[in-house]
Design a protein around this motif. Structure first.
Motif, PDB file in Angstrom:
ATOM      1  N   GLY A 231      -2.647   2.583 -27.709  1.00 10.09           N
ATOM      2  CA  GLY A 231      -2.756   1.160 -27.460  1.00 10.09           C
ATOM      3  C   GLY A 231      -3.346   0.779 -25.794  1.00 10.09           C
ATOM      4  O   GLY A 231      -3.576  -0.256 -25.633  1.00 10.09           O
ATOM      5  N   GLN A 232      -3.143   1.911 -25.160  1.00  9.73           N
ATOM      6  CA  GLN A 232      -3.698   1.702 -23.703  1.00  9.73           C
ATOM      7  C   GLN A 232      -5.112   1.450 -23.776  1.00  9.73           C
ATOM      8  O   GLN A 232      -5.765   1.797 -24.565  1.00  9.73           O
ATOM      9  CB  GLN A 232      -3.551   2.892 -22.819  1.00  9.73           C
ATOM     10  CG  GLN A 232      -2.282   3.245 -22.195  1.00  9.73           C
ATOM     11  CD  GLN A 232      -1.825   4.585 -21.614  1.00  9.73           C
ATOM     12  OE1 GLN A 232      -2.975   5.583 -22.049  1.00  9.73           O
ATOM     13  NE2 GLN A 232      -1.008   4.452 -20.839  1.00  9.73           N
ATOM     14  N   LYS A 233      -5.609   0.281 -22.840  1.00  6.95           N
ATOM     15  CA  LYS A 233      -6.917  -0.234 -22.653  1.00  6.95           C
ATOM     16  C   LYS A 233      -7.429  -0.101 -21.391  1.00  6.95           C
ATOM     17  O   LYS A 233      -6.537  -0.125 -20.439  1.00  6.95           O
ATOM     18  CB  LYS A 233      -6.868  -1.483 -23.221  1.00  6.95           C
ATOM     19  CG  LYS A 233      -6.438  -1.838 -24.683  1.00  6.95           C
ATOM     20  CD  LYS A 233      -6.626  -3.370 -24.941  1.00  6.95           C
ATOM     21  CE  LYS A 233      -5.885  -3.661 -26.143  1.00  6.95           C
ATOM     22  NZ  LYS A 233      -6.060  -4.940 -26.690  1.00  6.95           N
ATOM     23  N   PHE A 234      -8.672   0.411 -21.486  1.00  4.42           N
ATOM     24  CA  PHE A 234      -9.431   0.311 -20.003  1.00  4.42           C
ATOM     25  C   PHE A 234     -10.720  -0.459 -20.149  1.00  4.42           C
ATOM     26  O   PHE A 234     -11.219  -0.396 -21.265  1.00  4.42           O
ATOM     27  CB  PHE A 234      -9.175   1.601 -19.288  1.00  4.42           C
ATOM     28  CG  PHE A 234      -9.997   2.514 -19.828  1.00  4.42           C
ATOM     29  CD1 PHE A 234     -11.282   2.898 -19.506  1.00  4.42           C
ATOM     30  CD2 PHE A 234      -9.439   3.466 -20.692  1.00  4.42           C
ATOM     31  CE1 PHE A 234     -11.929   3.829 -20.212  1.00  4.42           C
ATOM     32  CE2 PHE A 234      -9.910   4.651 -21.202  1.00  4.42           C
ATOM     33  CZ  PHE A 234     -11.107   4.915 -20.949  1.00  4.42           C
TER      34      PHE A 234
ATOM     35  N   ALA B 133     -15.370  -1.429 -23.260  1.00  2.74           N
ATOM     36  CA  ALA B 133     -13.774  -1.526 -23.240  1.00  2.74           C
ATOM     37  C   ALA B 133     -13.583  -0.378 -24.307  1.00  2.74           C
ATOM     38  O   ALA B 133     -14.181  -0.103 -25.242  1.00  2.74           O
ATOM     39  CB  ALA B 133     -13.458  -2.604 -24.092  1.00  2.74           C
ATOM     40  N   VAL B 134     -12.476   0.494 -23.962  1.00  6.12           N
ATOM     41  CA  VAL B 134     -12.055   1.651 -24.575  1.00  6.12           C
ATOM     42  C   VAL B 134     -10.454   1.333 -24.829  1.00  6.12           C
ATOM     43  O   VAL B 134      -9.554   0.756 -24.215  1.00  6.12           O
ATOM     44  CB  VAL B 134     -11.843   2.811 -23.512  1.00  6.12           C
ATOM     45  CG1 VAL B 134     -11.638   3.884 -24.420  1.00  6.12           C
ATOM     46  CG2 VAL B 134     -13.479   3.039 -23.136  1.00  6.12           C
ATOM     47  N   GLU B 135     -10.063   1.560 -26.069  1.00  9.56           N
ATOM     48  CA  GLU B 135      -8.837   1.477 -26.573  1.00  9.56           C
ATOM     49  C   GLU B 135      -8.450   2.926 -27.207  1.00  9.56           C
ATOM     50  O   GLU B 135      -9.120   3.470 -28.080  1.00  9.56           O
ATOM     51  CB  GLU B 135      -8.432   0.365 -27.505  1.00  9.56           C
ATOM     52  CG  GLU B 135      -6.898   0.346 -28.063  1.00  9.56           C
ATOM     53  CD  GLU B 135      -6.606  -0.831 -28.938  1.00  9.56           C
ATOM     54  OE1 GLU B 135      -7.424  -1.653 -29.004  1.00  9.56           O
ATOM     55  OE2 GLU B 135      -5.566  -1.109 -29.209  1.00  9.56           O
TER      56      GLU B 135
ATOM     57  N   ARG C  61      -8.126   9.922 -29.427  1.00 12.69           N
ATOM     58  CA  ARG C  61      -9.176   9.350 -30.230  1.00 12.69           C
ATOM     59  C   ARG C  61      -9.096   7.744 -29.849  1.00 12.69           C
ATOM     60  O   ARG C  61      -8.182   7.029 -29.330  1.00 12.69           O
ATOM     61  CB  ARG C  61      -8.700   8.893 -31.663  1.00 12.69           C
ATOM     62  CG  ARG C  61      -9.940   8.125 -32.618  1.00 12.69           C
ATOM     63  CD  ARG C  61      -9.383   7.818 -33.890  1.00 12.69           C
ATOM     64  NE  ARG C  61      -9.446   8.952 -34.925  1.00 12.69           N
ATOM     65  CZ  ARG C  61     -10.183   9.344 -35.599  1.00 12.69           C
ATOM     66  NH1 ARG C  61     -11.593   8.859 -35.664  1.00 12.69           N
ATOM     67  NH2 ARG C  61     -10.344  10.442 -36.325  1.00 12.69           N
ATOM     68  N   THR C  62     -10.462   7.346 -29.407  1.00 11.44           N
ATOM     69  CA  THR C  62     -10.500   6.101 -28.798  1.00 11.44           C
ATOM     70  C   THR C  62     -11.447   5.211 -29.366  1.00 11.44           C
ATOM     71  O   THR C  62     -12.502   5.767 -30.179  1.00 11.44           O
ATOM     72  CB  THR C  62     -11.162   6.182 -27.071  1.00 11.44           C
ATOM     73  OG1 THR C  62     -12.433   6.757 -27.445  1.00 11.44           O
ATOM     74  CG2 THR C  62     -10.405   6.987 -26.411  1.00 11.44           C
ATOM     75  N   LYS C  63     -11.547   4.043 -29.430  1.00 10.34           N
ATOM     76  CA  LYS C  63     -12.400   2.927 -30.148  1.00 10.34           C
ATOM     77  C   LYS C  63     -13.108   2.440 -28.747  1.00 10.34           C
ATOM     78  O   LYS C  63     -12.297   1.722 -27.872  1.00 10.34           O
ATOM     79  CB  LYS C  63     -11.676   1.684 -30.806  1.00 10.34           C
ATOM     80  CG  LYS C  63     -12.292   0.639 -31.187  1.00 10.34           C
ATOM     81  CD  LYS C  63     -12.918   0.911 -32.444  1.00 10.34           C
ATOM     82  CE  LYS C  63     -14.037  -0.188 -32.906  1.00 10.34           C
ATOM     83  NZ  LYS C  63     -14.724   0.138 -34.013  1.00 10.34           N
TER      84      LYS C  63
ATOM     85  N   MET D  16     -22.766  -2.320 -29.154  1.00  5.38           N
ATOM     86  CA  MET D  16     -22.484  -0.768 -29.829  1.00  5.38           C
ATOM     87  C   MET D  16     -21.098  -0.790 -29.852  1.00  5.38           C
ATOM     88  O   MET D  16     -20.127  -1.318 -29.125  1.00  5.38           O
ATOM     89  CB  MET D  16     -23.004   0.281 -28.955  1.00  5.38           C
ATOM     90  CG  MET D  16     -23.032   1.809 -29.577  1.00  5.38           C
ATOM     91  SD  MET D  16     -23.514   3.171 -28.431  1.00  5.38           S
ATOM     92  CE  MET D  16     -22.136   3.814 -27.779  1.00  5.38           C
ATOM     93  N   GLU D  17     -20.530   0.014 -31.012  1.00  2.11           N
ATOM     94  CA  GLU D  17     -19.168   0.284 -31.238  1.00  2.11           C
ATOM     95  C   GLU D  17     -19.147   1.763 -31.580  1.00  2.11           C
ATOM     96  O   GLU D  17     -20.142   2.203 -32.219  1.00  2.11           O
ATOM     97  CB  GLU D  17     -18.807  -0.311 -32.232  1.00  2.11           C
ATOM     98  CG  GLU D  17     -18.563  -2.070 -32.084  1.00  2.11           C
ATOM     99  CD  GLU D  17     -17.994  -2.458 -33.222  1.00  2.11           C
ATOM    100  OE1 GLU D  17     -16.690  -3.187 -33.293  1.00  2.11           O
ATOM    101  OE2 GLU D  17     -18.846  -2.622 -34.365  1.00  2.11           O
ATOM    102  N   MET D  18     -18.272   2.374 -31.148  1.00  3.87           N
ATOM    103  CA  MET D  18     -18.079   3.960 -31.649  1.00  3.87           C
ATOM    104  C   MET D  18     -16.536   4.453 -31.567  1.00  3.87           C
ATOM    105  O   MET D  18     -15.760   4.027 -30.575  1.00  3.87           O
ATOM    106  CB  MET D  18     -19.008   5.043 -31.015  1.00  3.87           C
ATOM    107  CG  MET D  18     -18.776   5.072 -29.615  1.00  3.87           C
ATOM    108  SD  MET D  18     -19.716   6.652 -28.980  1.00  3.87           S
ATOM    109  CE  MET D  18     -19.190   6.651 -27.094  1.00  3.87           C
ATOM    110  N   ASP D  19     -16.249   5.357 -32.376  1.00  2.00           N
ATOM    111  CA  ASP D  19     -14.829   5.896 -32.284  1.00  2.00           C
ATOM    112  C   ASP D  19     -15.266   7.482 -31.684  1.00  2.00           C
ATOM    113  O   ASP D  19     -16.134   8.152 -31.958  1.00  2.00           O
ATOM    114  CB  ASP D  19     -14.121   6.328 -33.448  1.00  2.00           C
ATOM    115  CG  ASP D  19     -13.722   4.834 -34.108  1.00  2.00           C
ATOM    116  OD1 ASP D  19     -13.357   4.000 -33.203  1.00  2.00           O
ATOM    117  OD2 ASP D  19     -13.983   4.722 -35.395  1.00  2.00           O
TER     118      ASP D  19
END
Lengths: 153, 153
Positions: free
Chosen positions: B16-19, B107-109, B126-128, B140-143
């Motif tokens: 749940g951490q985001k940066f 943005a990374v979660e 694992r990050t979104k 762009m989106e990626m895991d």
């Protein structure tokens, strides 16, 4: 084995078709230049500092390998220029690092083909892409979903 | 919102951490230089010829966007240098093209964390990852699945 340059439009493709591209040599200079620009971590940019990292040596960024795979695809397919557009990529894996002076080859297999009523001018091709080094060891695998132009009436 | 530079080892991370990272400006010159080197198709290399392609204009290679995302991650996380190694990437999507003079943000979660008995010195995160342009549109989106060093006893 079919030469990719034979593929002009969606109608020329079939599931199971395979093609190859490369080889593509990777030098220490290439690895460092890419690393400094896009992935500035010691194991991609400095052969001396790399000894103290988890890799113990200079290795290519995984994104560098992906970019070299893209170049091999494009160079092998001049007749698809202007038409090969990536929609998505799934399941990129880097089982082994790429090292200076490795020589990479790409093998591509078409695993799925589909069209849509929404976009009748193009189809979608799914490919399984495998990059190997000069020892036939797999250094990258990925599935790519690519738009391919259809033959217009 | 936590600053990534606070993250030193696996033990500092939580689901749940985001940066965020960036912004990263992309110029026409950048797009063409990358295209010529890694994705030499008209819509990535030539603003005039690009008009006759499916995009109708010069756009960045999707791999260019991925590489810029990697650079933003590394630049935002100096304390993880030497320790952030990609294991795999899943589900890269490029819903909209990146154009000259776009300004990208990342943005990374953190969506998953796990350790293994086999490799006690490191964990897996694992990050979104979501890349947006200056209009907050997703380009762009990626895991990503990334190794993270653990605090050693």
């Amino acid at each position: 084995m079919t030469n990719l340059t034979d593929f002009i439009t969606y109608e020329d493709l079939a599931i199971g078709q395979k093609f190859t591209a490369g080889p593509q040599k990777v030098t220490e200079e290439d690895i460092i230049a890419f690393g400094k620009q896009y992935d500035p971590q010691d194991f991609h940019t400095d052969p001396v500092k790399a000894k103290d990292t988890v890799f113990g040596e200079l290795v290519a960024s995984g994104w560098h390998t992906a970019c070299l795979a893209m170049r091999m695809i494009v160079q092998a397919s001049p007749h698809m220029k202007g038409g090969m557009v990536g929609r998505a990529v799934e399941n990129i894996n880097w089982p082994l690092p790429v090292r200076p002076d490795d020589s990479l080859s790409l093998a591509v297999e078409i695993t799925e083909l589909r069209t849509s009523e929404k976009s009748p001018e193009r189809g979608l091709m799914r490919t399984k892409n495998t990059v190997t080094n000069q020892n036939s060891e797999i250094v990258m695998e990925m599935d790519a979903i690519v738009f391919v132009p259809r033959r217009m009436a």
